[in-house]
Scaffold this motif. Structure first.
Motif, PDB file in Angstrom:
ATOM      1  N   VAL A  57       0.937  -1.435  -0.018  1.00  0.00           N
ATOM      2  CA  VAL A  57      -0.180  -0.157  -0.103  1.00  0.00           C
ATOM      3  C   VAL A  57       0.892   1.181  -0.069  1.00  0.00           C
ATOM      4  N   PRO A  58       0.439   2.423  -0.535  1.00  0.00           N
ATOM      5  CA  PRO A  58       1.237   3.749  -0.534  1.00  0.00           C
ATOM      6  C   PRO A  58       1.125   4.342   0.843  1.00  0.00           C
ATOM      7  N   PHE A  59       2.055   5.218   1.084  1.00  0.00           N
ATOM      8  CA  PHE A  59       1.971   5.999   2.179  1.00  0.00           C
ATOM      9  C   PHE A  59       1.066   7.363   2.483  1.00  0.00           C
ATOM     10  N   ARG A  60       0.757   7.821   1.108  1.00  0.00           N
ATOM     11  CA  ARG A  60      -0.246   8.740   0.908  1.00  0.00           C
ATOM     12  C   ARG A  60      -1.158   8.693  -0.283  1.00  0.00           C
ATOM     13  N   PRO A  61      -2.335   9.385  -0.363  1.00  0.00           N
ATOM     14  CA  PRO A  61      -3.127   9.301  -1.295  1.00  0.00           C
ATOM     15  C   PRO A  61      -2.420  10.101  -2.537  1.00  0.00           C
ATOM     16  N   SER A  62      -3.130   9.919  -3.730  1.00  0.00           N
ATOM     17  CA  SER A  62      -2.436  10.729  -5.027  1.00  0.00           C
ATOM     18  C   SER A  62      -3.625  11.228  -5.464  1.00  0.00           C
ATOM     19  N   GLU A  63      -3.432  12.383  -6.178  1.00  0.00           N
ATOM     20  CA  GLU A  63      -4.646  12.929  -7.230  1.00  0.00           C
ATOM     21  C   GLU A  63      -4.742  12.072  -8.332  1.00  0.00           C
ATOM     22  N   GLU A  64      -3.418  11.349  -9.044  1.00  0.00           N
ATOM     23  CA  GLU A  64      -3.573  10.760  -9.933  1.00  0.00           C
ATOM     24  C   GLU A  64      -4.305   9.341  -9.738  1.00  0.00           C
ATOM     25  N   HIS A  65      -4.612   8.747  -8.753  1.00  0.00           N
ATOM     26  CA  HIS A  65      -5.189   7.697  -8.268  1.00  0.00           C
ATOM     27  C   HIS A  65      -6.658   7.908  -8.149  1.00  0.00           C
ATOM     28  N   LEU A  66      -6.755   9.170  -7.452  1.00  0.00           N
ATOM     29  CA  LEU A  66      -8.294   9.473  -7.274  1.00  0.00           C
ATOM     30  C   LEU A  66      -8.996   9.609  -8.483  1.00  0.00           C
ATOM     31  N   GLN A  67      -8.201  10.382  -9.763  1.00  0.00           N
ATOM     32  CA  GLN A  67      -8.902  10.547 -10.846  1.00  0.00           C
ATOM     33  C   GLN A  67      -8.997   9.126 -11.531  1.00  0.00           C
ATOM     34  N   ALA A  68      -8.161   8.239 -11.478  1.00  0.00           N
ATOM     35  CA  ALA A  68      -8.290   6.602 -12.125  1.00  0.00           C
ATOM     36  C   ALA A  68      -9.385   6.016 -11.806  1.00  0.00           C
ATOM     37  N   VAL A  69      -9.624   6.030 -10.297  1.00  0.00           N
ATOM     38  CA  VAL A  69     -10.876   5.592  -9.793  1.00  0.00           C
ATOM     39  C   VAL A  69     -11.936   6.163 -10.130  1.00  0.00           C
ATOM     40  N   TYR A  70     -12.048   7.268 -10.460  1.00  0.00           N
ATOM     41  CA  TYR A  70     -13.364   8.070 -11.012  1.00  0.00           C
ATOM     42  C   TYR A  70     -13.708   7.955 -12.220  1.00  0.00           C
ATOM     43  N   LYS A  71     -12.692   7.979 -12.899  1.00  0.00           N
ATOM     44  CA  LYS A  71     -12.735   7.509 -14.440  1.00  0.00           C
ATOM     45  C   LYS A  71     -13.167   6.285 -14.738  1.00  0.00           C
TER      46      LYS A  71
END
Length: 218
Positions: A84-98
């Motif tokens: 797992v990552p240590f922090r969230p990322s904007e890239e991942h948030l956008q990937a999930v939403y898309k």
């Protein structure tokens, strides 16, 4: 008795694997799809799964596992390392939403932007510090492994979940740090050795129902 209850009663943690018995390609394909479909909080899906299918790959995973668990990786048919990552990322948030949009999750519904905003809010609640986010993301790994372990048992396969891991060494062996990840769990999957695995014949023991199940007080 339901099939689910029967599985829960007979499932056990494999201690010795039979290297001569393999998980079939069809079974493995199903297991990976089940793992992909595992639930996560607000559908954030933070866990990355690194699979070891060959003898060489399992040896690489075993090198980061404590000595008492190493043969449970090398003799098993497959192994999975959860990271797992240590922090969230904007890239991942956008990937999930898309992906949700592409999968038609919001078809016929209004307010998909609110769903994205809601996820960001709850992810943010657990991301005040990197340590807090890492702990929250790790819980999603446990959730996924529980989901997979029950499915494996239903398929007649055995599993061993391990925390006996030298996590820093595992991260180095698999190059996880460069990916912004850290390992949290290892799971072995295969068929237990019917002659050598004494845990297979032990009576399952759990605390009685009234010691763990309680009615909410009015």
């Amino acid at each position: 008795m339901t099939e689910a209850l029967d599985i829960a009663r007979r499932r056990f943690t494999a201690k010795v694997y039979d290297p001569a018995k393999s998980v079939t390609d069809a079974e493995w394909k199903d297991l990976l799809e089940i793992l992909r479909l595992a639930p996560t909080s607000v559908n954030y899906q933070p866990v990355q799964y690194f699979v070891a299918e060959t003898e060489e790959e399992r040896a690489a995973v075993a090198a980061g596992v404590s000595d008492f668990n190493q043969e449970r990786v090398t003799k098993a048919s497959r192994a999975i390392v959860c990271a797992v990552p240590f922090r969230p990322s904007e890239e991942h948030l956008q990937a999930v939403y898309k992906q949700e949009i592409a999968d038609g999750r919001y078809a016929g519904h209004e307010g998909e932007e609110n769903m994205d905003a809601g996820r960001r809010y709850f992810v943010g609640l657990h991301a005040v510090t990197s340590g807090e986010f890492f702990e929250w993301a790790s819980k999603q790994a446990y959730l996924g492994m529980g989901y997979l372990m029950f499915a494996a048992a239903q398929m007649g396969l055995d599993t061993t979940i391990m925390e006996g891991v030298q996590f820093q060494k595992m991260d180095e062996n698999l190059g996880l740090a460069e990916k912004g990840l850290a390992s949290v769990l290892v799971l072995a999957i295969g068929h237990h050795d019917e002659k050598e695995d004494r845990n297979a014949t032990k009576q399952k023991s759990r605390l009685p129902m009234d010691a763990v199940i309680h009615r909410v007080a009015k």
